[in-house]
Motif scaffolding. Structure first.
Motif, short mmCIF file in Angstrom:
data_model
loop_
_atom_site.label_atom_id
_atom_site.label_comp_id
_atom_site.label_asym_id
_atom_site.label_seq_id
_atom_site.Cartn_x
_atom_site.Cartn_y
_atom_site.Cartn_z
N ILE A 177 0.83 -1.21 0.00
CA ILE A 177 0.00 0.00 0.00
C ILE A 177 0.86 1.26 0.00
CG2 ILE A 177 -1.67 1.32 1.36
CD1 ILE A 177 -2.85 -1.43 2.20
N ILE A 178 1.91 1.25 0.81
CA ILE A 178 2.81 2.42 0.88
C ILE A 178 3.51 2.62 -0.46
CG2 ILE A 178 4.85 3.40 2.00
CD1 ILE A 178 2.40 3.46 3.77
N LYS A 179 3.97 1.54 -1.07
CA LYS A 179 4.63 1.66 -2.37
C LYS A 179 3.66 2.20 -3.42
CE LYS A 179 8.38 -1.63 -1.94
NZ LYS A 179 8.99 -2.85 -2.47
N GLY A 180 2.40 1.79 -3.36
CA GLY A 180 1.39 2.33 -4.27
C GLY A 180 1.18 3.81 -4.05
N ARG A 181 1.18 4.22 -2.79
CA ARG A 181 1.01 5.63 -2.46
C ARG A 181 2.19 6.45 -2.97
NH1 ARG A 181 -2.86 8.20 0.73
NH2 ARG A 181 -3.84 6.27 0.11
N ILE A 182 3.41 5.91 -2.83
CA ILE A 182 4.60 6.59 -3.33
C ILE A 182 4.47 6.82 -4.84
CG2 ILE A 182 7.08 6.32 -3.79
CD1 ILE A 182 7.29 4.92 -1.05
N GLU A 183 4.02 5.81 -5.56
CA GLU A 183 3.84 5.95 -7.01
C GLU A 183 2.83 7.04 -7.33
OE1 GLU A 183 5.73 4.62 -9.37
OE2 GLU A 183 6.85 3.74 -7.69
N GLN A 184 1.77 7.14 -6.54
CA GLN A 184 0.78 8.20 -6.74
C GLN A 184 1.41 9.58 -6.52
OE1 GLN A 184 -2.32 7.16 -3.99
NE2 GLN A 184 -3.31 5.74 -5.42
N HIS B 146 7.82 15.83 0.46
CA HIS B 146 7.90 15.41 1.87
C HIS B 146 7.10 14.12 2.09
CE1 HIS B 146 10.24 18.00 4.43
NE2 HIS B 146 9.91 19.01 3.65
N ASN B 147 5.96 14.00 1.44
CA ASN B 147 5.16 12.78 1.57
C ASN B 147 5.93 11.56 1.05
OD1 ASN B 147 2.93 13.99 2.73
ND2 ASN B 147 1.98 14.43 0.77
N ILE B 148 6.65 11.73 -0.04
CA ILE B 148 7.47 10.64 -0.57
C ILE B 148 8.54 10.26 0.45
CG2 ILE B 148 9.19 10.02 -2.32
CD1 ILE B 148 7.54 11.81 -4.28
N ALA B 149 9.21 11.25 1.01
CA ALA B 149 10.26 10.98 2.00
C ALA B 149 9.68 10.30 3.23
CB ALA B 149 10.96 12.28 2.39
N PHE B 150 8.50 10.71 3.66
CA PHE B 150 7.87 10.09 4.83
C PHE B 150 7.50 8.63 4.55
CE2 PHE B 150 4.24 9.16 7.64
CZ PHE B 150 4.89 9.29 8.85
N CYS B 151 6.97 8.37 3.37
CA CYS B 151 6.63 6.98 3.02
C CYS B 151 7.89 6.12 2.99
CB CYS B 151 5.93 6.93 1.67
SG CYS B 151 4.23 7.52 1.73
N ASP B 152 8.98 6.66 2.48
CA ASP B 152 10.24 5.92 2.51
C ASP B 152 10.67 5.65 3.94
OD1 ASP B 152 10.54 5.61 -0.20
OD2 ASP B 152 11.85 7.34 -0.46
N TYR B 153 10.49 6.64 4.79
CA TYR B 153 10.82 6.46 6.22
C TYR B 153 10.00 5.32 6.82
CZ TYR B 153 10.75 7.29 11.24
OH TYR B 153 10.81 7.13 12.59
N LEU C 220 8.92 2.79 5.35
CA LEU C 220 9.42 1.52 4.82
C LEU C 220 10.84 1.21 5.30
CD1 LEU C 220 8.06 1.77 1.16
CD2 LEU C 220 7.17 0.36 3.04
N GLY C 221 11.40 2.10 6.10
CA GLY C 221 12.74 1.87 6.64
C GLY C 221 13.86 2.25 5.70
N LYS C 222 13.57 3.08 4.72
CA LYS C 222 14.59 3.51 3.76
C LYS C 222 15.14 4.87 4.14
CE LYS C 222 12.30 1.17 -0.07
NZ LYS C 222 11.63 1.37 -1.36
N GLU C 223 16.42 5.05 3.91
CA GLU C 223 17.06 6.35 4.13
C GLU C 223 16.81 7.24 2.91
OE1 GLU C 223 18.83 7.72 6.64
OE2 GLU C 223 18.45 5.99 7.92
N VAL C 224 16.42 8.48 3.16
CA VAL C 224 16.13 9.39 2.06
C VAL C 224 17.40 9.68 1.26
CG1 VAL C 224 16.45 11.60 3.26
CG2 VAL C 224 14.77 11.43 1.45
N LYS C 225 18.55 9.64 1.89
CA LYS C 225 19.80 9.94 1.18
C LYS C 225 20.13 8.87 0.14
CE LYS C 225 22.67 7.69 4.62
NZ LYS C 225 23.67 7.83 5.63
N HIS D 91 15.02 14.84 4.99
CA HIS D 91 15.42 13.81 5.95
C HIS D 91 14.44 13.79 7.13
CE1 HIS D 91 17.97 11.12 8.24
NE2 HIS D 91 17.82 11.93 9.27
N ILE D 92 13.93 12.62 7.45
CA ILE D 92 12.96 12.47 8.54
C ILE D 92 13.55 11.54 9.58
CG2 ILE D 92 10.68 11.62 9.17
CD1 ILE D 92 9.80 12.36 6.31
N ARG D 93 13.47 11.97 10.82
CA ARG D 93 13.97 11.13 11.90
C ARG D 93 13.18 11.46 13.17
NH1 ARG D 93 20.02 9.62 13.31
NH2 ARG D 93 19.53 8.34 15.09
#
Length: 89
Positions: A16-23, A46-53, A55-60, A86-88
């Motif tokens: 679901i999160i990956k689908g949202r990122i694509e949107q 920012h929404n893309i970066a938060f979704c990556d967060y 999923l446990g991915k580093e924005v860098k 960067h979100i932490r």
């Protein structure tokens, strides 16, 4: 087999999160040419970066987001960098 009981929990479904990122990427690609939508584009990044967060991915390490930032910076004359998203906690 063990059974665990939780008072409160959050379940994040990767699909679901990956689908949202694509949107979110689609939204930016459709609106990137609009000069009046700078704030919306920034919020969507920012929404893309938060979704990556989530999923446990580093924005860098997000090369796709970095490429998109290059395009946004050129079109909107901004200077966004991956570190800006960067979100932490």
């Amino acid at each position: 087999m063990s059974i665990s009981k939780f008072d409160k929990c959050i379940v994040i479904e990767e699909k679901i999160i990956k689908g949202r990122i694509e949107q979110f990427y689609k939204i930016i690609n459709e609106t990137i040419g609009e000069p009046d939508l700078d704030k919306m584009i920034f919020a969507t990044l920012h929404n893309i970066a938060f979704c990556d967060y989530l999923l446990g991915k580093e924005v860098k390490d997000n090369k796709r987001l970095n490429s998109l930032l290059d395009v946004v910076n050129k079109r909107h004359k901004t200077d966004y960098q991956l570190s800006d998203f960067h979100i932490r906690f």
